[in-house]
Design a protein around this motif. Sequence first.
Motif, PDB file in Angstrom:
ATOM      1  N   PHE A 205       1.125  -1.450  -0.035  1.00 16.36           N
ATOM      2  CA  PHE A 205      -0.780   0.148  -0.417  1.00 16.36           C
ATOM      3  C   PHE A 205       1.267   1.516   0.201  1.00 16.36           C
ATOM      4  N   ALA A 206       0.076   2.552  -0.308  1.00 19.37           N
ATOM      5  CA  ALA A 206       1.522   3.933  -0.792  1.00 19.37           C
ATOM      6  C   ALA A 206       1.267   4.080   0.795  1.00 19.37           C
ATOM      7  N   LEU A 207       2.623   4.658   0.987  1.00 24.00           N
ATOM      8  CA  LEU A 207       2.661   5.935   2.358  1.00 24.00           C
ATOM      9  C   LEU A 207       3.914   6.399   1.822  1.00 24.00           C
ATOM     10  N   HIS A 208       3.165   7.963   1.180  1.00 24.07           N
ATOM     11  CA  HIS A 208       4.266   8.972   0.716  1.00 24.07           C
ATOM     12  C   HIS A 208       4.302  10.599   1.730  1.00 24.07           C
ATOM     13  N   GLU A 209       4.544  11.131   1.035  1.00 23.02           N
ATOM     14  CA  GLU A 209       4.881  12.934   1.606  1.00 23.02           C
ATOM     15  C   GLU A 209       3.182  13.243   1.798  1.00 23.02           C
TER      16      GLU A 209
ATOM     17  N   GLU B 100       1.126  10.165   4.796  1.00 28.04           N
ATOM     18  CA  GLU B 100       1.767   9.435   5.879  1.00 28.04           C
ATOM     19  C   GLU B 100       1.215   9.988   6.953  1.00 28.04           C
ATOM     20  N   ARG B 101       0.877  11.645   7.285  1.00 23.63           N
ATOM     21  CA  ARG B 101       0.269  11.870   8.619  1.00 23.63           C
ATOM     22  C   ARG B 101      -1.078  11.436   8.168  1.00 23.63           C
ATOM     23  N   GLU B 102      -1.983  10.883   7.658  1.00 30.07           N
ATOM     24  CA  GLU B 102      -2.834  10.587   7.629  1.00 30.07           C
ATOM     25  C   GLU B 102      -3.441   9.376   7.686  1.00 30.07           C
ATOM     26  N   ARG B 103      -2.110   8.208   6.815  1.00 29.43           N
ATOM     27  CA  ARG B 103      -2.220   6.827   7.372  1.00 29.43           C
ATOM     28  C   ARG B 103      -1.711   6.929   7.948  1.00 29.43           C
TER      29      ARG B 103
ATOM     30  N   PRO C  69      14.747   3.822   3.863  1.00 33.10           N
ATOM     31  CA  PRO C  69      14.046   5.333   3.631  1.00 33.10           C
ATOM     32  C   PRO C  69      13.945   6.072   4.599  1.00 33.10           C
ATOM     33  N   LEU C  70      13.741   7.225   5.457  1.00 31.44           N
ATOM     34  CA  LEU C  70      13.505   8.555   5.464  1.00 31.44           C
ATOM     35  C   LEU C  70      14.591   9.341   5.412  1.00 31.44           C
ATOM     36  N   ILE C  71      15.541   8.804   4.341  1.00 30.70           N
ATOM     37  CA  ILE C  71      17.219   9.382   3.860  1.00 30.70           C
ATOM     38  C   ILE C  71      16.214  10.604   2.779  1.00 30.70           C
ATOM     39  N   SER C  72      15.880  11.726   2.819  1.00 35.09           N
ATOM     40  CA  SER C  72      14.910  12.060   1.910  1.00 35.09           C
ATOM     41  C   SER C  72      14.210  11.346   0.997  1.00 35.09           C
TER      42      SER C  72
ATOM     43  N   TYR D 106       9.727   9.648   8.274  1.00 39.17           N
ATOM     44  CA  TYR D 106       9.963  10.549   9.618  1.00 39.17           C
ATOM     45  C   TYR D 106       8.483   9.859  10.287  1.00 39.17           C
ATOM     46  N   VAL D 107       7.216  10.902  10.063  1.00 41.63           N
ATOM     47  CA  VAL D 107       6.214  11.154  10.976  1.00 41.63           C
ATOM     48  C   VAL D 107       5.307   9.507  11.968  1.00 41.63           C
ATOM     49  N   LEU D 108       5.369   8.896  10.403  1.00 43.62           N
ATOM     50  CA  LEU D 108       5.475   7.275  10.816  1.00 43.62           C
ATOM     51  C   LEU D 108       5.859   6.647  11.679  1.00 43.62           C
ATOM     52  N   VAL D 109       7.406   6.826  11.934  1.00 46.54           N
ATOM     53  CA  VAL D 109       8.678   6.475  12.650  1.00 46.54           C
ATOM     54  C   VAL D 109       7.999   6.661  14.264  1.00 46.54           C
TER      55      VAL D 109
END
Length: 284
Positions: free
Chosen positions: A58-62, A65-68, A91-94, A98-101
């Motif tokens: 499933f998609a998790l992108h900028e 991310e906050r919504e999911r 992941p998280l490097i540019s 970050y929000v999920l973690v």
Amino acid sequence: MLHAAPGILYIVPTPIGNLGDLSPRAQDVLSSVAAIAAEDTRHSRQLLQQFAIKNDVFALHEHNERERAAKVIERLQSGDSIALISDAGTPLISDPGYVLVQQCRAAGVKVVALPGPCAITTALSAAGLPTDRFTFEGFLPAKPQQRRKALSALLDEPRTMVFYESPHRILHTLKDLQEVMGNDRSLVVARELTKQFETYLSGSISEVLQQVEVDSNQQRGEFVLVLAGAPVQEFAAADEQQALRTVQLLRQHLPLKKAAACAAEIHGVRKNQLYQLALDADNT
């Protein structure tokens, strides 16, 4: 085969070019988690197909991310294991994540990061510039004025600097580097790392710019720029006192920061160093 433990968010690096860099552990985790959160599902499904990994993606992108994040954490707390991947590299490097973690940590959800491909460390390890201390600056601003402003703020940075850049901006960025940093600072441009046309160009900023300008092939692909830090300039006590005296004279008409910058240019020293010396003198 290792199997993903329940209720864990796995951070899984994927190849930045060479498919052989997907580790056996990464393959095991991606095969055994309940689902995979991907930056671009179409791109990631192609990678997963190469390794016969058939899993829910499933998609998790900028943009979502906050919504999911809350829904992902709910699944993790219910016992599902989930892997987070980006289009390439760690992941998280540019990249998103970050929000999920951060929210997983706050919720007490276990996060396990796998080691693996990363363009930063790959470029640094082969660049031949100091690696004992470095700073990663990500992508510079797209707009020229903002890009030059960002570079100006790094003019006195003594650590090796690492940047990411895209093909349609590489020439503009190199020209801005030359304008702000001068001709002679050492630079390495790493292109298409781990791929068939991997290239390292090294030399002064002006030399590297010239190589890229005359060869259109060197303007294609994904880039990592590794820039030498500013040389540390030490000055003798007599010179120090003279420079501080200039600062004090200029402070009669200018703020301290501006006075230090002007005095540094007059005496050929680093403005940040002189500014700190002036602050120290005020406190004695």
